[in-house]
Structures are given as structure tokens and as C-alpha cells.
Write a protein that holds these residues in place. Sequence first.
Motif, PDB file in Angstrom:
ATOM      1  N   UNK A  75      44.219  34.362  63.507  1.00  0.00           N
ATOM      2  CA  UNK A  75      43.991  35.803  63.697  1.00  0.00           C
ATOM      3  C   UNK A  75      45.270  36.591  63.412  1.00  0.00           C
ATOM      4  N   UNK A  76      46.404  36.046  63.840  1.00  0.00           N
ATOM      5  CA  UNK A  76      47.678  36.724  63.591  1.00  0.00           C
ATOM      6  C   UNK A  76      47.992  36.775  62.100  1.00  0.00           C
ATOM      7  N   UNK A  77      47.712  35.699  61.377  1.00  0.00           N
ATOM      8  CA  UNK A  77      47.927  35.691  59.924  1.00  0.00           C
ATOM      9  C   UNK A  77      47.021  36.708  59.238  1.00  0.00           C
ATOM     10  N   UNK A  78      45.775  36.785  59.655  1.00  0.00           N
ATOM     11  CA  UNK A  78      44.852  37.744  59.049  1.00  0.00           C
ATOM     12  C   UNK A  78      45.274  39.185  59.333  1.00  0.00           C
ATOM     13  N   UNK A  79      45.827  39.439  60.521  1.00  0.00           N
ATOM     14  CA  UNK A  79      46.312  40.785  60.830  1.00  0.00           C
ATOM     15  C   UNK A  79      47.447  41.188  59.890  1.00  0.00           C
ATOM     16  N   UNK A  80      48.381  40.296  59.655  1.00  0.00           N
ATOM     17  CA  UNK A  80      49.479  40.593  58.728  1.00  0.00           C
ATOM     18  C   UNK A  80      48.978  40.686  57.279  1.00  0.00           C
ATOM     19  N   UNK A  81      47.992  39.856  56.923  1.00  0.00           N
ATOM     20  CA  UNK A  81      47.427  39.932  55.577  1.00  0.00           C
ATOM     21  C   UNK A  81      46.697  41.257  55.365  1.00  0.00           C
ATOM     22  N   UNK A  82      46.028  41.766  56.379  1.00  0.00           N
ATOM     23  CA  UNK A  82      45.359  43.061  56.263  1.00  0.00           C
ATOM     24  C   UNK A  82      46.367  44.188  56.066  1.00  0.00           C
ATOM     25  N   UNK A  83      47.502  44.102  56.767  1.00  0.00           N
ATOM     26  CA  UNK A  83      48.533  45.127  56.592  1.00  0.00           C
ATOM     27  C   UNK A  83      49.198  45.036  55.228  1.00  0.00           C
ATOM     28  N   UNK A  84      49.186  43.857  54.620  1.00  0.00           N
ATOM     29  CA  UNK A  84      49.822  43.686  53.312  1.00  0.00           C
ATOM     30  C   UNK A  84      48.914  44.105  52.175  1.00  0.00           C
ATOM     31  N   UNK A  85      47.696  43.583  52.147  1.00  0.00           N
ATOM     32  CA  UNK A  85      46.795  43.872  51.028  1.00  0.00           C
ATOM     33  C   UNK A  85      45.362  43.564  51.450  1.00  0.00           C
ATOM     34  N   UNK A  86      44.446  44.451  51.098  1.00  0.00           N
ATOM     35  CA  UNK A  86      43.044  44.242  51.430  1.00  0.00           C
ATOM     36  C   UNK A  86      42.470  43.079  50.638  1.00  0.00           C
ATOM     37  N   UNK A  87      42.879  42.912  49.383  1.00  0.00           N
ATOM     38  CA  UNK A  87      42.374  41.825  48.554  1.00  0.00           C
ATOM     39  C   UNK A  87      42.840  40.463  49.100  1.00  0.00           C
ATOM     40  N   UNK A  88      44.105  40.420  49.458  1.00  0.00           N
ATOM     41  CA  UNK A  88      44.621  39.159  50.001  1.00  0.00           C
ATOM     42  C   UNK A  88      43.984  38.856  51.353  1.00  0.00           C
ATOM     43  N   UNK A  89      43.698  39.890  52.126  1.00  0.00           N
ATOM     44  CA  UNK A  89      43.017  39.688  53.415  1.00  0.00           C
ATOM     45  C   UNK A  89      41.650  39.048  53.209  1.00  0.00           C
ATOM     46  N   UNK A  90      40.890  39.516  52.194  1.00  0.00           N
ATOM     47  CA  UNK A  90      39.571  38.940  51.944  1.00  0.00           C
ATOM     48  C   UNK A  90      39.646  37.472  51.567  1.00  0.00           C
ATOM     49  N   UNK A  91      40.593  37.106  50.692  1.00  0.00           N
ATOM     50  CA  UNK A  91      40.724  35.701  50.272  1.00  0.00           C
ATOM     51  C   UNK A  91      41.225  34.836  51.425  1.00  0.00           C
ATOM     52  N   UNK A  92      42.220  35.350  52.170  1.00  0.00           N
ATOM     53  CA  UNK A  92      42.739  34.585  53.311  1.00  0.00           C
ATOM     54  C   UNK A  92      41.674  34.395  54.384  1.00  0.00           C
ATOM     55  N   UNK A  93      40.846  35.410  54.589  1.00  0.00           N
ATOM     56  CA  UNK A  93      39.774  35.297  55.580  1.00  0.00           C
ATOM     57  C   UNK A  93      38.789  34.202  55.199  1.00  0.00           C
ATOM     58  N   UNK A  94      38.404  34.134  53.943  1.00  0.00           N
ATOM     59  CA  UNK A  94      37.465  33.095  53.503  1.00  0.00           C
ATOM     60  C   UNK A  94      38.082  31.713  53.637  1.00  0.00           C
ATOM     61  N   UNK A  95      39.359  31.567  53.248  1.00  0.00           N
ATOM     62  CA  UNK A  95      40.015  30.260  53.318  1.00  0.00           C
ATOM     63  C   UNK A  95      40.144  29.790  54.768  1.00  0.00           C
ATOM     64  N   UNK A  96      40.624  30.666  55.656  1.00  0.00           N
ATOM     65  CA  UNK A  96      40.815  30.284  57.059  1.00  0.00           C
ATOM     66  C   UNK A  96      39.475  30.005  57.737  1.00  0.00           C
ATOM     67  N   UNK A  97      38.443  30.803  57.412  1.00  0.00           N
ATOM     68  CA  UNK A  97      37.126  30.568  58.003  1.00  0.00           C
ATOM     69  C   UNK A  97      36.572  29.213  57.586  1.00  0.00           C
ATOM     70  N   UNK A  98      36.712  28.853  56.309  1.00  0.00           N
ATOM     71  CA  UNK A  98      36.229  27.550  55.840  1.00  0.00           C
ATOM     72  C   UNK A  98      36.985  26.406  56.507  1.00  0.00           C
ATOM     73  N   UNK A  99      38.301  26.567  56.656  1.00  0.00           N
ATOM     74  CA  UNK A  99      39.084  25.510  57.292  1.00  0.00           C
ATOM     75  C   UNK A  99      38.715  25.343  58.759  1.00  0.00           C
ATOM     76  N   UNK A 100      38.541  26.449  59.466  1.00  0.00           N
ATOM     77  CA  UNK A 100      38.182  26.368  60.891  1.00  0.00           C
ATOM     78  C   UNK A 100      36.819  25.706  61.062  1.00  0.00           C
ATOM     79  N   UNK A 101      35.863  26.106  60.256  1.00  0.00           N
ATOM     80  CA  UNK A 101      34.532  25.494  60.349  1.00  0.00           C
ATOM     81  C   UNK A 101      34.570  24.017  59.980  1.00  0.00           C
ATOM     82  N   UNK A 102      35.424  23.658  59.004  1.00  0.00           N
ATOM     83  CA  UNK A 102      35.500  22.273  58.555  1.00  0.00           C
ATOM     84  C   UNK A 102      36.101  21.369  59.618  1.00  0.00           C
ATOM     85  N   UNK A 103      37.239  21.774  60.198  1.00  0.00           N
ATOM     86  CA  UNK A 103      37.877  20.862  61.144  1.00  0.00           C
ATOM     87  C   UNK A 103      37.189  20.904  62.504  1.00  0.00           C
TER      88      UNK A 103
END
Length: 346
Positions: A75-103
Amino acid sequence: MTTLLELREKIKIFMGKYDVYIIPLLKFLLALIAFLLINGNVGFMERAKNPSISLILALMCSFLPVNLIAVFGGILILAHAYALSLEFFGIAFVIILLMVLLFFRTAPQYGYLLIVMPLAFMLKVPYVVPLAMGLVGAPAAAIPVACGTVVYYLLHYMKLNTTMLSGTESESMQQKITYLIDNVVRNREMMLMAVAFALTLLIVYVVRRMSIDYAWTIAIGTGAVADFVVLLLGSMVMGVSLKLVPVLVGSIVSAGLAILLQLAVFSMDYSRTEYVQFEDDEYYYYVKAVPKLTIAVPEKRVKKISPQKKQSTVKKKPAPAKRPAEHNRTETRERLHTEPRERIRR
């Protein structure tokens, strides 16, 4: 060797007495270090970068399951990614969500590896994690190890491409997304590292499960060599430029740390190996029994030494006075002796 075994036994005794306090403290320190490193490397949101936020989250994690450290970190990484770039936030959100669901689906008990793996990368010893988890973990731990590698490269990419990601030109949105997919999702170095660590963990696990003497030591050496060979061959096949000298040094240091872990967790006395054979109605059993190498911790005995007391001078007691009965007896005796003499004289 004896000193290390005594130290291990003392740590076990200490942990057994105070584990109620030590485990929350360790979770607090792990969470606090992870949150501070995230804010220090990609601290783009000022509110989330505040150290008090990291302290409060770490205090919460000390009383919650250890997997929530990874959730709060994401969540902290996504907050910083949102402040940096909306596009990067979308990609980071998908990657982190897939990893969390996987593990969470495959290895929920190893969620802390999503935090430990990036920390090991920052300390320049990421190769120790697959070796250690191959010794004390299960094959399912390969998934969190690979996901933790992806988290590190995600943070590393955010740190190195801040200027490009923070651009505000509306016409470059499609270009940003394409660039992010090519450099984040299709990062060859990240994929090579994740595959190499997963294979190393599986190789170490298979070797240390073999019924051979010094299986754990052989597994550590085999895993370190396999990791280096996979990275070397993968870099040549995939065209990835890796610095081989740091990889070699890191593998050697990681093997040394894994040997220390073996001494702390799995010490066997192979000189007293026994082979037992027995049977029941359906099977024959061939058992190899290897005793554990243990040592008794010497107990400390404290002797209390009291100062010597000064000898007191003994005073002579006065002679006891004669009792009146005894005095009368002596007088009658004297009379009996003197009266006959007086009669004779007369």
C-alpha cells in the motif's frame, strides 16, 4: 564449534523464556526498517513519507500477522507510485495485486519474503535468501522469493526513472505505458534473477532432503554453484549484462551465511550414525538414524563469600556460688569429724 553450540543453546533458552516479547519486537523492527527504506528510496508522497506514519504502521504490524507487513508495504509503494505517475500506479497496482493473490493462494506462510527479499538486495546479499529458504523452507517458498525480486526491481525502476515518470505531457501517456511495459514487465534482468533464485531454492531443497551424510553442507555448495551457473548462462542467452565479480562474491558470502544457519538449526553427529531394520505384516523398514549434535550449557553457580567475623574475647565466668544445701552438708561433715576427737580428750 563448542562455543557456537553453547551460544545456540543459550539463545534457545532465552527465546523460550521471552518469546512473547521478542517476536513482536522483531516484527516491529522488520516493519519499521522496510517502511523507512521504502520512504527513503521512493518517497514521492509527502504525507506517507512522514516518519510518524512508518512508526504507527510498524507498531500495528508488531501485534498483527507477519504477512500484513507485506500488505502495508505494498500500500505504501502504491501511494508513492500514485504521487509519481498515474500510469505507473496502474501498472504497479496490477503487478502487486497479482503477486499478493499468487502467494496468498500458494504460500501464505512465507509472505514475509516479499519484504526480506528487497532488503537482501539492498544489503547486496540477495543470494542468501534462496539458499536459506531451501534449507529451512518448502518448494512453495520459491514463489514469494521470485515475487520479492520483482518488488525490488519495481522500486529500483521508480528510483532511477523519476524524471521520465513524473512528466505531465498529456500526449505522452501512450508512450509512457508502452515504455513501462517494456522496461518493467519485460525486464530481462528481473526475470533472470527471479528464475535463478527459484531454481536455486528448489535444488537446495532436493539435495538437503537426500539420505546422504552432510546433505545440508552439500546442498549449500550445490545451490551456490547452481545459482552462479544459471545467472552466467542466462546472461549470455538473454543478452543481460551482469557484473560477474559481484555475483561471485555475493554467492560466496551467502554460502558462508547459510553455513552459519546450518550450525544454528541443523547440526548432526555423523560419526554415530546407526542403521535400523525392522518389519511388520506388510513392509520392511530400513531406517538411518543420525543423532543431533547437542551440548549441555554449563550452569553458573554463584558462591556467597561472607567476611570473616572477628573473634570475640572470651571472658572467664566467675565460679558459681555454693548453694545453701551444699554448705550445710559440709558443716555437718566437719562436726562429725571433730566431735569424737573432743570426747577422747575429755
